[in-house]
Design an enzyme around this catalytic site. Structure first.
Site, PDB file in Angstrom:
ATOM      1  N   SER A   6       0.836  -1.201   0.000  1.00 49.51           N
ATOM      2  CA  SER A   6       0.000   0.000   0.000  1.00 49.51           C
ATOM      3  C   SER A   6       0.874   1.255   0.000  1.00 49.51           C
ATOM      4  O   SER A   6       1.604   1.508  -0.952  1.00 49.51           O
ATOM      5  CB  SER A   6      -0.970  -0.029   1.190  1.00 49.51           C
ATOM      6  N   HIS A 115      -8.816   0.949  -0.001  1.00 47.69           N
ATOM      7  CA  HIS A 115      -8.672  -0.060  -1.058  1.00 47.69           C
ATOM      8  C   HIS A 115      -9.979  -0.758  -1.427  1.00 47.69           C
ATOM      9  O   HIS A 115     -10.045  -1.978  -1.564  1.00 47.69           O
ATOM     10  CB  HIS A 115      -7.604  -1.084  -0.664  1.00 47.69           C
TER      11      HIS A 115
END
Length: 226
Positions: A6, A115
């Site tokens: 990430s 996400h």
């Protein structure tokens, strides 16, 4: 190979020479604000689902009795560790379904549902900002979060950084890709041992090292010279 989970993908890009450190700090600050603003506080939720394979979870989501709202796979972290993200009501309802099936899940203390498709406004917000920054061809292959394969083209890196904001972080697939390409040593640089823990859950017969302080660097050098 270089890889980051990430936000850590930006770290990997800096370390590989693809992105200037100052530009990374700017983009991550803007990214954080955009993701926080995308969904009102309290309207999103994330949970960790343990001990179940990703295909099984995906099938359960698709056949769920409650399909009002968003429930998507945010992170495929490791074997038996999957993170779901979405609207609070849908995630909570799905958690009850998991409980009925004796599948363990844990709510995560997060400020927004990262996400998942609820983050698309944040991605749109970041698109121009990312495209306005100069990216260079990385000196080492970066395993991309979205496609779990190496990416070296600067324009594709930009495109996938935008998509990463609302897409599944395919960490398990990234680890498996590296393993299939004969990577035996995995070195995590930064606080904690979360990523090496995920590697150990997924791969067997590999070496994992965590660097948290200077002495760890010296110990790693000795280990690799054996």
């Amino acid at each position: 190979y270089f890889a980051g989970h990430s936000l850590g993908e930006y770290t990997a890009l800096v370390c590989s020479g693809a992105l200037d450190f100052k530009d990374a700090i700017y983009l991550l600050n803007e990214r954080g604000k955009a993701m926080q603003a995308a969904v009102p506080v309290g309207k999103g939720s994330m949970i960790a689902v343990l001990g179940t394979e990703i295909n099984d979870i995906q099938n359960l989501i698709m056949t769920s009795k409650n399909n009002n709202g968003i429930c998507e796979i945010a992170n495929d972290n490791a074997d038996g560790q999957i993170i779901l993200s979405g609207s609070k009501e849908r995630i909570e309802a799905f958690q009850l379904e998991l409980k009925d099936k004796k599948i363990k899940s844990i709510p995560l203390k997060v400020s927004a549902p990262f996400h998942c498709s609820l983050m698309k406004p944040a991605a749109e917000n970041m698109k121009t900002k990312i495209n306005n920054i100069e990216f260079k061809k990385p000196e080492f292959d970066i395993i991309n979060n979205v496609i779990a394969k190496p990416v070296r083209d600067p324009q594709l890196i930009k495109k996938l950084l935008v998509e990463q904001i609302f897409s599944t972080v395919k960490w398990r697939e990234s680890i498996v890709y590296m393993s299939k390409n004969n990577v035996k040593n995995y070195i995590e640089i930064g606080p904690g041992k979360v990523l090496t823990g995920m590697v150990k859950r997924t791969l067997k017969d590999v070496n994992c090292f965590s660097i948290n302080e200077i002495t760890d660097m010296k110990n790693l050098k000795n280990e690799l010279q054996r």
